[in-house]
Motif scaffolding. Structure first.
Motif, PDB file in Angstrom:
ATOM      1  N   UNK A   1      -4.690   4.598   8.854  1.00  0.00           N
ATOM      2  CA  UNK A   1      -4.105   5.150   7.638  1.00  0.00           C
ATOM      3  C   UNK A   1      -2.603   4.884   7.599  1.00  0.00           C
ATOM      4  N   UNK A   2      -2.097   4.526   6.433  1.00  0.00           N
ATOM      5  CA  UNK A   2      -0.660   4.314   6.277  1.00  0.00           C
ATOM      6  C   UNK A   2       0.055   5.661   6.275  1.00  0.00           C
ATOM      7  N   UNK A   3       1.122   5.772   7.071  1.00  0.00           N
ATOM      8  CA  UNK A   3       1.942   6.982   7.075  1.00  0.00           C
ATOM      9  C   UNK A   3       3.120   6.847   6.126  1.00  0.00           C
ATOM     10  N   UNK A   4       3.453   5.611   5.793  1.00  0.00           N
ATOM     11  CA  UNK A   4       4.523   5.316   4.839  1.00  0.00           C
ATOM     12  C   UNK A   4       3.988   4.250   3.888  1.00  0.00           C
ATOM     13  N   UNK A   5       4.736   3.937   2.856  1.00  0.00           N
ATOM     14  CA  UNK A   5       4.387   2.772   2.051  1.00  0.00           C
ATOM     15  C   UNK A   5       4.471   1.558   2.983  1.00  0.00           C
ATOM     16  N   UNK A   6       3.537   0.644   2.856  1.00  0.00           N
ATOM     17  CA  UNK A   6       3.457  -0.489   3.782  1.00  0.00           C
ATOM     18  C   UNK A   6       3.241  -1.799   3.031  1.00  0.00           C
ATOM     19  N   UNK A   7       3.706  -2.852   3.649  1.00  0.00           N
ATOM     20  CA  UNK A   7       3.376  -4.200   3.206  1.00  0.00           C
ATOM     21  C   UNK A   7       2.605  -4.846   4.350  1.00  0.00           C
TER      22      UNK A   7
ATOM     23  N   UNK B   1       0.828  -1.203   0.000  1.00  0.00           N
ATOM     24  CA  UNK B   1       0.000   0.000   0.000  1.00  0.00           C
ATOM     25  C   UNK B   1       0.864   1.255   0.000  1.00  0.00           C
ATOM     26  N   UNK B   2       0.379   2.280  -0.653  1.00  0.00           N
ATOM     27  CA  UNK B   2       1.053   3.575  -0.693  1.00  0.00           C
ATOM     28  C   UNK B   2       0.744   4.366   0.581  1.00  0.00           C
ATOM     29  N   UNK B   3       1.632   5.274   0.917  1.00  0.00           N
ATOM     30  CA  UNK B   3       1.424   6.192   2.023  1.00  0.00           C
ATOM     31  C   UNK B   3       0.110   6.947   1.810  1.00  0.00           C
ATOM     32  N   UNK B   4      -0.643   7.132   2.893  1.00  0.00           N
ATOM     33  CA  UNK B   4      -1.908   7.870   2.809  1.00  0.00           C
ATOM     34  C   UNK B   4      -3.123   7.009   2.520  1.00  0.00           C
ATOM     35  N   UNK B   5      -2.953   5.692   2.451  1.00  0.00           N
ATOM     36  CA  UNK B   5      -4.069   4.782   2.204  1.00  0.00           C
ATOM     37  C   UNK B   5      -4.865   4.566   3.491  1.00  0.00           C
ATOM     38  N   UNK B   6      -6.168   4.790   3.418  1.00  0.00           N
ATOM     39  CA  UNK B   6      -7.020   4.507   4.573  1.00  0.00           C
ATOM     40  C   UNK B   6      -7.492   3.058   4.494  1.00  0.00           C
ATOM     41  N   UNK B   7      -7.093   2.287   5.481  1.00  0.00           N
ATOM     42  CA  UNK B   7      -7.480   0.878   5.544  1.00  0.00           C
ATOM     43  C   UNK B   7      -8.859   0.718   6.183  1.00  0.00           C
TER      44      UNK B   7
END
Length: 191
Positions: A95-101, A31-37
């Motif tokens: 929400x992702x603050x960084x790119x995440x796996x 996921x890219x930074x800023x993605x709301x899960x």
């Protein structure tokens, strides 16, 4: 998948067969930074295992002001647990603050597995216990520590916090303004 199995085993021993069953109810995502899960007022159906990156959990007031509740780092579980368990809208945003796996795990399917698989049931229990311990520690810190000490504790937990999390998010998490955080950081640099 070695890392994921090690993470699960850090909570409770999970056999290779059980691990394979859990993989069947999860999906690996980048996921890219800023993605709301999990969105505000959304009824969630997933729980997450963060393999890399940083995720924040926050609440948003009616006026739009955000208050950070938690930061999640690599090798941790997160999700809107009350909303999941009660099948109700989430009061929190994740929400992702960084790119995440992450591994996105179907909560209902895990609960079904827990009904028949003692190992999954024990794992779920241990993960819930760890959530509660972290929640209780956060509550005690907020009530008993001065802002400077809360910041030092956050630095202890996340050594490079100032590099990976924006200052305004850190300030919100600590319950102070960005200006107050800046002063604390300056005093901390001098000492």
């Amino acid at each position: 998948m070695q890392l994921e199995e090690e993470i699960l085993n850090s909570f409770s021993n999970v056999s290779s067969e059980t691990f394979e069953e859990l993989l069947k109810v999860s999906e690996l995502k980048t996921l890219k930074s800023g993605t709301q899960l999990v969105k505000l007022n959304e009824v969630p159906n997933k729980v997450y295992l963060l393999l890399s990156g940083v995720v924040r959990c926050y609440i948003c007031t009616e006026s739009g002001k955000e208050f950070n509740k938690s930061f999640y780092l690599s090798n941790s579980f997160f999700g809107s647990l009350t909303a999941l368990m009660k099948n109700q809208p989430s009061q929190f945003v994740f929400e992702t603050l960084t790119d995440c796996e992450i591994h996105e795990v179907d909560f209902k399917k895990v609960m079904e597995l827990a009904e028949t698989n003692l190992s999954v049931s024990k794992l779920y229990n241990k993960v819930l216990q760890s959530f509660y311990v972290l929640y209780e520690k956060r509550l005690v810190d907020l009530i008993s520590l001065e802002a400077k000490d809360r910041y030092l504790e956050l630095q202890r937990q996340i050594p490079d916090v100032d590099k990976i999390i924006p200052q305004y998010h850190i300030a919100s998490y600590l319950g102070i303004t960005p200006v107050q955080l800046s002063r604390i950081r300056k005093k901390n640099e001098i000492n």
